[in-house]
Enzyme design. Sequence first.
Site, short mmCIF file in Angstrom:
data_model
loop_
_atom_site.label_atom_id
_atom_site.label_comp_id
_atom_site.label_asym_id
_atom_site.label_seq_id
_atom_site.Cartn_x
_atom_site.Cartn_y
_atom_site.Cartn_z
N LYS A 50 40.82 15.67 4.21
CA LYS A 50 41.98 16.48 4.59
C LYS A 50 43.18 16.23 3.66
O LYS A 50 43.21 15.25 2.91
CB LYS A 50 42.33 16.20 6.05
CG LYS A 50 41.21 16.60 7.03
CD LYS A 50 41.67 16.40 8.47
CE LYS A 50 40.60 16.86 9.46
NZ LYS A 50 41.08 16.77 10.86
N TYR A 102 39.02 26.73 12.33
CA TYR A 102 39.29 26.02 13.59
C TYR A 102 39.43 26.98 14.77
O TYR A 102 40.07 26.63 15.77
CB TYR A 102 40.54 25.16 13.44
CG TYR A 102 40.32 23.86 12.68
CD1 TYR A 102 39.57 22.82 13.24
CD2 TYR A 102 40.85 23.66 11.41
CE1 TYR A 102 39.37 21.63 12.57
CE2 TYR A 102 40.66 22.46 10.73
CZ TYR A 102 39.93 21.45 11.31
OH TYR A 102 39.73 20.27 10.65
N PHE A 154 47.73 22.19 19.93
CA PHE A 154 48.01 21.74 18.56
C PHE A 154 47.47 22.68 17.48
O PHE A 154 47.53 22.38 16.29
CB PHE A 154 47.43 20.33 18.35
CG PHE A 154 45.95 20.21 18.62
CD1 PHE A 154 45.01 20.61 17.68
CD2 PHE A 154 45.50 19.69 19.83
CE1 PHE A 154 43.64 20.49 17.93
CE2 PHE A 154 44.13 19.59 20.09
CZ PHE A 154 43.21 19.99 19.13
N ASN A 171 44.34 13.12 10.07
CA ASN A 171 43.39 12.03 10.30
C ASN A 171 42.30 11.94 9.24
O ASN A 171 41.16 11.59 9.53
CB ASN A 171 42.82 12.11 11.73
CG ASN A 171 42.08 13.40 12.00
OD1 ASN A 171 41.99 14.26 11.12
ND2 ASN A 171 41.55 13.54 13.19
N HIS A 201 37.37 15.51 8.33
CA HIS A 201 36.70 16.29 9.37
C HIS A 201 35.23 15.88 9.38
O HIS A 201 34.67 15.54 8.35
CB HIS A 201 36.79 17.78 9.05
CG HIS A 201 35.92 18.63 9.94
ND1 HIS A 201 36.31 19.02 11.20
CD2 HIS A 201 34.65 19.12 9.76
CE1 HIS A 201 35.33 19.73 11.75
NE2 HIS A 201 34.32 19.80 10.90
N GLU A 219 29.70 25.51 9.88
CA GLU A 219 30.79 25.05 9.01
C GLU A 219 30.35 25.00 7.54
O GLU A 219 31.12 25.35 6.64
CB GLU A 219 31.29 23.69 9.48
CG GLU A 219 31.99 23.78 10.84
CD GLU A 219 32.25 22.45 11.52
OE1 GLU A 219 32.79 22.45 12.63
OE2 GLU A 219 31.92 21.39 10.94
P1 IDP Z 1 37.58 15.81 15.68
O1 IDP Z 1 38.14 16.18 14.31
O2 IDP Z 1 37.53 14.32 15.86
O3 IDP Z 1 36.28 16.49 15.99
P2 IDP Z 1 38.84 17.73 17.47
O4 IDP Z 1 39.14 17.47 18.90
O5 IDP Z 1 37.70 18.63 17.13
O6 IDP Z 1 38.67 16.31 16.76
O7 IDP Z 1 40.17 18.30 16.82
C1 IDP Z 1 40.16 18.90 15.54
C2 IDP Z 1 41.32 18.37 14.74
O8 IDP Z 1 42.54 18.79 15.36
C3 IDP Z 1 41.46 16.85 14.66
O9 IDP Z 1 40.64 16.25 13.68
C4 IDP Z 1 42.92 16.67 14.35
O10 IDP Z 1 43.20 16.93 12.96
C5 IDP Z 1 43.54 17.79 15.18
N1 IDP Z 1 43.97 17.31 16.50
C6 IDP Z 1 43.18 16.94 17.55
N2 IDP Z 1 43.89 16.56 18.61
C7 IDP Z 1 45.19 16.68 18.23
C8 IDP Z 1 46.44 16.44 18.91
O11 IDP Z 1 46.49 16.02 20.07
N3 IDP Z 1 47.57 16.68 18.18
C9 IDP Z 1 47.55 17.15 16.90
N4 IDP Z 1 46.41 17.39 16.23
C10 IDP Z 1 45.25 17.16 16.88
MG MG Z 2 35.86 18.49 16.14
#
Ligand code: IDP
Ligand code: MG
Length: 139
Positions: free
Chosen positions: A11, A51, A59, A114, A117, A128
Amino acid sequence: MAGNITFTMIKPDAVEANNIGPILAMINKAGFRILAMKYMRLTKEQAGNFYAVHKERPFYGELTEYMSSGPIVAAVLAKDNAVADYRKLIGATDPTKADEGTIRKLFAKSIAANAVHGSDSDENAAIESNFFFSHLERY
Ligand code: IDP
Ligand code: MG
């Protein structure tokens, strides 16, 4: 039977912090082979399409803004049990909850930024991968 591909992105935060190399090294060291790879910047619309499953989440706007804020590395990775093994390597979504030694623990800046992905199922790994790569781009 578990499938053998998963899809990942490095990312914008991790690209910006010069961590493409260290993250790819961890991916290779964990036994994943790179089937396809590209370096590109998503538009906000493309990030929104990728997404789309999160459209109703609070978010979503922040996420699509962030994912289009700079270039990313997209890749298809191959290994037995790829989806589950890669989720283990990257760690929890929230880096403060990620296990020691995981990619997110080492490199993520926040729950949104984070670092990487990783697909959450074989079905989504295929969807994807197809979003970014044609069959001619896989080796
Ligand atoms: P994952 O990437 O671990 O599968 P997901 O729940 O699929 O997590 O969420 C997709 C992406 O959305 C996350 O990797 C992160 O970048 C973002 N995200 C998830 N939860 C939050 C939040 O509470 N605040 C802001 N961004 C979030
Ligand atoms: Mg996910």
